[in-house]
Design an enzyme around this catalytic site. Sequence first.
Site, PDB file in Angstrom:
ATOM      1  N   HIS A  96      37.490  44.806  29.658  1.00 49.64           N
ATOM      2  CA  HIS A  96      38.763  44.262  30.854  1.00 49.64           C
ATOM      3  C   HIS A  96      40.085  45.376  30.130  1.00 49.64           C
ATOM      4  O   HIS A  96      40.646  45.826  30.690  1.00 49.64           O
ATOM      5  CB  HIS A  96      39.169  42.892  31.398  1.00 49.64           C
ATOM      6  CG  HIS A  96      38.476  43.170  33.112  1.00 49.64           C
ATOM      7  ND1 HIS A  96      37.818  43.172  33.546  1.00 49.64           N
ATOM      8  CD2 HIS A  96      37.148  41.608  33.029  1.00 49.64           C
ATOM      9  CE1 HIS A  96      37.200  43.112  34.498  1.00 49.64           C
ATOM     10  NE2 HIS A  96      37.261  41.718  34.143  1.00 49.64           N
ATOM     11  N   GLU A 100      36.426  45.728  38.394  1.00 50.16           N
ATOM     12  CA  GLU A 100      34.962  44.536  37.936  1.00 50.16           C
ATOM     13  C   GLU A 100      33.444  45.567  37.667  1.00 50.16           C
ATOM     14  O   GLU A 100      33.024  44.812  36.568  1.00 50.16           O
ATOM     15  CB  GLU A 100      34.619  44.415  38.799  1.00 50.16           C
ATOM     16  CG  GLU A 100      35.627  42.585  38.859  1.00 50.16           C
ATOM     17  CD  GLU A 100      35.915  41.523  37.620  1.00 50.16           C
ATOM     18  OE1 GLU A 100      35.733  41.780  36.849  1.00 50.16           O
ATOM     19  OE2 GLU A 100      37.606  41.276  37.760  1.00 50.16           O
ATOM     20  N   HIS A 142      34.622  40.898  43.259  1.00 51.56           N
ATOM     21  CA  HIS A 142      33.533  40.987  42.450  1.00 51.56           C
ATOM     22  C   HIS A 142      32.377  41.527  43.680  1.00 51.56           C
ATOM     23  O   HIS A 142      31.461  42.367  43.630  1.00 51.56           O
ATOM     24  CB  HIS A 142      33.783  39.791  42.225  1.00 51.56           C
ATOM     25  CG  HIS A 142      34.540  39.158  41.200  1.00 51.56           C
ATOM     26  ND1 HIS A 142      34.864  38.959  41.217  1.00 51.56           N
ATOM     27  CD2 HIS A 142      34.047  39.147  39.752  1.00 51.56           C
ATOM     28  CE1 HIS A 142      35.486  38.641  40.166  1.00 51.56           C
ATOM     29  NE2 HIS A 142      35.182  38.663  39.329  1.00 51.56           N
ATOM     30  N   HIS A 169      31.986  41.772  29.174  1.00 50.39           N
ATOM     31  CA  HIS A 169      32.606  42.412  30.433  1.00 50.39           C
ATOM     32  C   HIS A 169      34.472  42.155  30.045  1.00 50.39           C
ATOM     33  O   HIS A 169      35.158  42.874  30.676  1.00 50.39           O
ATOM     34  CB  HIS A 169      32.155  41.311  31.407  1.00 50.39           C
ATOM     35  CG  HIS A 169      32.405  40.988  32.404  1.00 50.39           C
ATOM     36  ND1 HIS A 169      32.373  41.698  33.848  1.00 50.39           N
ATOM     37  CD2 HIS A 169      33.954  40.313  33.303  1.00 50.39           C
ATOM     38  CE1 HIS A 169      33.368  41.867  35.060  1.00 50.39           C
ATOM     39  NE2 HIS A 169      34.005  40.816  34.612  1.00 50.39           N
ATOM     40  N   GLU A 170      34.296  41.172  29.500  1.00 53.08           N
ATOM     41  CA  GLU A 170      35.819  40.375  29.523  1.00 53.08           C
ATOM     42  C   GLU A 170      36.699  41.414  28.059  1.00 53.08           C
ATOM     43  O   GLU A 170      37.864  41.731  28.871  1.00 53.08           O
ATOM     44  CB  GLU A 170      35.997  39.112  28.574  1.00 53.08           C
ATOM     45  CG  GLU A 170      35.743  37.987  29.660  1.00 53.08           C
ATOM     46  CD  GLU A 170      36.040  38.193  31.506  1.00 53.08           C
ATOM     47  OE1 GLU A 170      37.527  38.606  32.074  1.00 53.08           O
ATOM     48  OE2 GLU A 170      35.115  37.165  32.162  1.00 53.08           O
TER      49      GLU A 170
END
Length: 788
Positions: A389, A409, A479, A385-386
């Site tokens: 980004h 997100e 989110h 996920h990170e």
Amino acid sequence: MNSSSNRAASPQGSHRPRRRLAATVVITAAALAFSALPASAGAAPTSDASGGTRKVGALPQIKATARPGAGSAHLSPTQRRRLLDQATNAAPDTAHSLNLGPHEKLIPKDVIQDADGTVHTRYERTYAGLPVIGGDLVVHQRHDARTVTYASKAKLALPTTKAKVSADDAKKSALSKAAAKGTRRGDAHTAPRQVVWMMNDKPQLAWETVVTGVQQDGSPSERHVVTDAAGGATLENSEHVESAQGNSLYSGQVTIGSTRQDDGTYALIDPQHGGHRTLDSSVNSNGVLLTDDDDVWGDGTAANPQTAAVDAAYGAQTTWDFYHDSFGRNGIADDGRGSSSRVHYESVKGVPLANANWQDGCFCMSYGDGADGQHPVTSLDIAAHEMTHGVTSATAGLGNNGESPGLNEAISDMMAAAVEFYADNPNDVPDYTMAELDDLHGDGKPIRYMDLPSKAGISSVGYAPLDYWTPEAKWDEAHMVAGVGDHFFYLLAEGSGQKTINGVDYDSPTYDGLPVAGIGLADAADVVYRALTVYMTSTTDYAGARTATLQAATDLYGADSDAYEAVANAWAAVNVGIRFVNHIAVEPPPTEPVAVGQPVSRQITASSSRPGALTYSAKSLPRGLSIDHSTGLITGTPDKAGDYSSVIVITDAAGDTRNLSFTWTAVESGGHFFVNPTTYVIPKWGVVESPLVYQGKPGNAPSDLKVTVDLDHQFSNAMVIDLIAPDGTVIHVKPWGPWVITPELHETYTVDASAVTTVGTWKLRVTDGTPGIFSLDPGHLQRWSLTF
């Protein structure tokens, strides 16, 4: 001597297997302890196309067949650099050919080349040497044809580049605004930079100040505050450290990359993944490179500081490999450069960070040890996920306005799920949830459910993810808004209804109650990745994401494919856009009432995924109306009031049909009362005019003419309303203001129209006078009437 990552291949199935990477020396990492799996997680996956057993309400999965030559070609760093250099040299000519102004310049940011030779070049823009935030664009050069995707199509021009607000004042304001948003110990170590702010389609001279500090949860804070250089208003106040919540995820025995140093010890530097470095931040926030004597890392317990480092290094290499093997991407920025992972990160000395985050500034991930300091937040899906980004920042650069943060997100969640299935780690059974093995909320549940996002409930920070899009999405927490994209991706990959995948039960509903067929996770990820890297820009919202993914599906599978329809239908299932039924998609028909004696022009807008033209027919339209069989335009003048049970029939070239049934009302309009009940869109900062035909007694209008107006707009009080008489005379109805936020206007005004004649066409003109600092959705003139 170098050592590199090496993993077992994933089982064959609908989820694309990874390609093994060559390794020189294999090292062994100690097994990590893992918490109990969910009761269903240990079940063996079934063998159907989705990897799961479908139950009630599911459709067979669609097999997406790629078009010959579709997709992106793998570029070496040298080839990519060469294309970027060519774009840099050609930038002045490109700017001229795009009719950009004399003060505008293009700066290449990224480039992708397709297998068929098409080149997609992403540019940032400057104006008089100033960076333009929200001015990015992508040029798609397909042989001799060229198209452009703009973040904003507004004309870029400023009356001056001289700021009325000083840099010092902008900095002081930024520090205050950042503190008000929760940045603690904030400071601006670099001076504000002058920019052009274009995120709201109205260019403004501004100052951008970067305030660093600490967020309320202990994460690093890098808040970008944009201040209007003319009046001092705050245009943006956004956090640029992307964070996700979660605790530890233990991945079992894995192999990771390390490098042997001159003194014989080993360092967690991964030579096969761009030199990725894993750092221990318990000493200082910047982190200290982890080293070891025997190249065996961690002992599988959180008490050993190396254990979290193994998880972080494993997550980084697995995510790198996923992007490389799936899309040919060479690292997060596609330049072969490895990022860094900082474990045991503390918000302040002795205070553990409860989550994880990505920072562009350090090109790194930071992982905390949980709120209690005993649960490292180093799960594979959080790492993916990170790092995603970072990929988004290096490509589309999804911004911090409107729905873009939520989409950002969501894309990170989508790719996190794809990385899990790619890794196929038996200690972390692939699924469509996030941080499913941790216990962040103390209830043993995941923090994300992609099949039904609202199932997560209200989080500790006060939001519940959205299952479906709503107009309020552009204002909601990122989110929360991400739920829309998460749900879309699950439906696109697996389809709606009940099913079991890898022992996990899912039951995904749709907004319109109609089923959706999935295309498989790997193909769904292909569509999203191409849309992100080729067609999305800094201002893309969910409607724009739908357009981008449909174009991506066209590139990969063709506009006449079942996969294309599946993309459209997955979006329709989350209330974004329209769906295909019998290969025909149609916008909701304009069914607001019509008025007797008032000319009507209503367009039925439809398309087919199959070749050939559409034809239209209609039954039981209001008397006096008819439909054009080739265009779908309904015209005429109703001559009888009543309720009509109308049916529109749309037929494609293959003989497939779609019927639209609805009740259409014709209202009386005559005598002393004339009405136009047709809805007209009020464009942002624009003007709309609605006509009304008076067919009554000749003569002059009364001095107390009643004008009734019904409209909606987020700032309806800022609408300026004028009545235009048949001879062109403008009669003012409503001035600007008062400045009180009012989402709707339902009012009757009395005006003196005694100087003008009655017979002929009157027009109501609505002008949007909303101040330019507000980025708004269009409003609607719902209906209006005259009472003589």
